[in-house]
Design a protein around this motif. Structure first.
Motif, PDB file in Angstrom:
ATOM      1  N   UNK A 123       0.919  -1.120  -0.008  1.00  0.00           N
ATOM      2  CA  UNK A 123      -0.089   0.055   0.150  1.00  0.00           C
ATOM      3  C   UNK A 123       0.821   1.200   0.093  1.00  0.00           C
ATOM      4  N   UNK A 124       0.517   2.246  -0.807  1.00  0.00           N
ATOM      5  CA  UNK A 124       1.177   3.621  -0.627  1.00  0.00           C
ATOM      6  C   UNK A 124      -0.313   4.429  -0.375  1.00  0.00           C
ATOM      7  N   UNK A 156       3.323   7.697   6.146  1.00  0.00           N
ATOM      8  CA  UNK A 156       3.671   7.516   7.341  1.00  0.00           C
ATOM      9  C   UNK A 156       3.994   5.743   7.792  1.00  0.00           C
ATOM     10  N   UNK A 157       3.281   5.024   7.114  1.00  0.00           N
ATOM     11  CA  UNK A 157       3.311   3.663   7.424  1.00  0.00           C
ATOM     12  C   UNK A 157       4.227   2.884   6.593  1.00  0.00           C
ATOM     13  N   UNK A 158       4.877   3.556   5.535  1.00  0.00           N
ATOM     14  CA  UNK A 158       6.014   2.857   4.779  1.00  0.00           C
ATOM     15  C   UNK A 158       7.274   3.311   5.276  1.00  0.00           C
ATOM     16  N   UNK A 159       8.235   2.399   5.258  1.00  0.00           N
ATOM     17  CA  UNK A 159       9.612   2.195   5.660  1.00  0.00           C
ATOM     18  C   UNK A 159      10.252   3.442   5.031  1.00  0.00           C
ATOM     19  N   UNK A 160      10.030   4.045   3.777  1.00  0.00           N
ATOM     20  CA  UNK A 160      10.378   4.941   2.981  1.00  0.00           C
ATOM     21  C   UNK A 160       9.944   6.114   3.190  1.00  0.00           C
ATOM     22  N   UNK A 205       5.701  11.700  13.944  1.00  0.00           N
ATOM     23  CA  UNK A 205       5.956  10.509  14.722  1.00  0.00           C
ATOM     24  C   UNK A 205       4.637   9.878  15.392  1.00  0.00           C
ATOM     25  N   UNK A 206       3.941  10.785  16.065  1.00  0.00           N
ATOM     26  CA  UNK A 206       2.770  10.435  16.693  1.00  0.00           C
ATOM     27  C   UNK A 206       1.714  10.096  15.564  1.00  0.00           C
ATOM     28  N   UNK A 207       1.482  10.449  14.692  1.00  0.00           N
ATOM     29  CA  UNK A 207       0.742  10.017  13.389  1.00  0.00           C
ATOM     30  C   UNK A 207       1.094   8.617  13.013  1.00  0.00           C
ATOM     31  N   UNK A 208       2.451   8.367  12.919  1.00  0.00           N
ATOM     32  CA  UNK A 208       2.761   7.065  12.332  1.00  0.00           C
ATOM     33  C   UNK A 208       2.369   5.876  13.520  1.00  0.00           C
ATOM     34  N   UNK A 209       2.467   6.442  14.704  1.00  0.00           N
ATOM     35  CA  UNK A 209       2.251   5.269  15.773  1.00  0.00           C
ATOM     36  C   UNK A 209       0.710   5.036  15.871  1.00  0.00           C
ATOM     37  N   UNK A 210      -0.138   6.367  15.589  1.00  0.00           N
ATOM     38  CA  UNK A 210      -1.495   5.917  15.809  1.00  0.00           C
ATOM     39  C   UNK A 210      -2.002   5.008  14.657  1.00  0.00           C
ATOM     40  N   UNK A 211      -1.419   5.263  13.395  1.00  0.00           N
ATOM     41  CA  UNK A 211      -1.778   4.568  12.147  1.00  0.00           C
ATOM     42  C   UNK A 211      -1.363   3.074  12.243  1.00  0.00           C
ATOM     43  N   UNK A 212       0.160   2.808  12.808  1.00  0.00           N
ATOM     44  CA  UNK A 212       0.595   1.437  12.908  1.00  0.00           C
ATOM     45  C   UNK A 212      -0.525   0.672  13.845  1.00  0.00           C
TER      46      UNK A 212
END
Length: 276
Positions: free
Chosen positions: A49-50, A133-137, A200-207
């Motif tokens: 996904x992107x 934010x969910x992709x490693x890149x 960073x907060x957004x990435x954590x919430x989405x993860x």
């Protein structure tokens, strides 16, 4: 419209059920019949996904095993994917694409996009999107570069998939609340020191959304158990601060949550808490 965490869950679900296995593909509804015929019998070798775009890779070429063809899916407002186990039942309703193997199947209904594309075309789609934010890149600096040069309101920029891919109306409203940001504040007034923690907060919430399949954004001290309040009842599920909470008291300050239209979408915020 599903937000990015849902699409990442779908990518993981496809790999879990079909990864590396030759598939039977067909288009009972008809419009994707030619594309389905091209991938029929090929193994699914990738699913990713992107943002809100799902890419399913079939076949492979070369020593790196890169997919030769990709099915590009965007669910839009009405699309959905359903997985099933056992023998697939007779098609009912408008199924754009059915993927099937022994013991499992997936039906795609009502997508805005379902197209067979080349690796180069897939890369072109991704190039038009902002970082995810969910992709490693995912590169927060690339998103901040566009935000910091814009006079557009933060609330609109966070929903612009060319700026930031995968964020929808719920995450937009909630992340602005969690960081006390006025949704109408111009992007160019956002400090880099504020953007870093927000990303960073957004990435954590989405993860966490990928893990649970729902959007929960309230901190431990504001959960129903901690506050002694009833759980939120909403078809989107999850505990939130302001999304679809217009005219209700804010969980933090008790003030009234507001709602307004912004860029053809409903915006929710607490004026008392979001002054920054």
């Amino acid at each position: 419209m599903p937000e990015g965490h849902t699409i990442h869950r779908l990518a993981a679900g496809h790999l879990e059920k079909f990864g590396g296995r030759p598939l039977r593909a067909r288009s009972p509804q008809g419009p994707f019949a030619a594309g389905a015929a091209r991938i029929d019998g090929l193994p699914m070798t990738a699913a990713e996904a992107h943002g809100k775009h799902l890419f399913l890779g079939f076949g492979s070429s070369g020593p790196a095993g890169r997919p030769e063809s990709w099915v590009h899916i965007h669910l839009g407002l009405y699309g959905k994917v359903t997985f099933g186990t056992g023998e697939a039942p007779a098609p009912v309703g408008k199924i754009r694409l059915r993927l099937e193997t022994d013991g499992a199947y997936a039906d795609l209904r009502g997508p805005a996009t379902c197209a067979l594309i080349t690796p180069a075309e897939r890369q072109a789609v991704r190039a038009r999107l902002g970082p995810d934010p969910l992709r490693p890149d995912g590169d927060p600096a690339r998103a901040f570069e566009r935000i910091s040069r814009s006079r557009t309101a933060l609330a609109a920029l966070l929903m612009d998939q060319r700026v930031l891919a995968g964020v929808g109306n719920i995450y937009r409203a909630e992340i602005l609340f969690r960081h006390g940001l006025d949704p109408y504040r111009p992007g160019r007034e956002l400090a880099r020191g504020v953007w870093g923690p927000l990303w960073e907060d957004l990435a954590e919430l989405m993860t966490e959304g990928v893990r649970t399949g729902r959007i929960d954004t309230v901190r431990p001290e504001h959960t129903p158990e901690a506050m002694g309040r009833p759980p939120r009842v909403d078809r989107h599920g999850g505990e939130v601060y302001v999304y679809r909470c217009a005219h209700r008291p804010c969980l933090v300050c008790g003030g009234e949550v507001r709602s307004a239209d912004l860029a053809a979408r409903s915006l929710y915020w607490c004026p008392a808490c979001q002054k920054g």
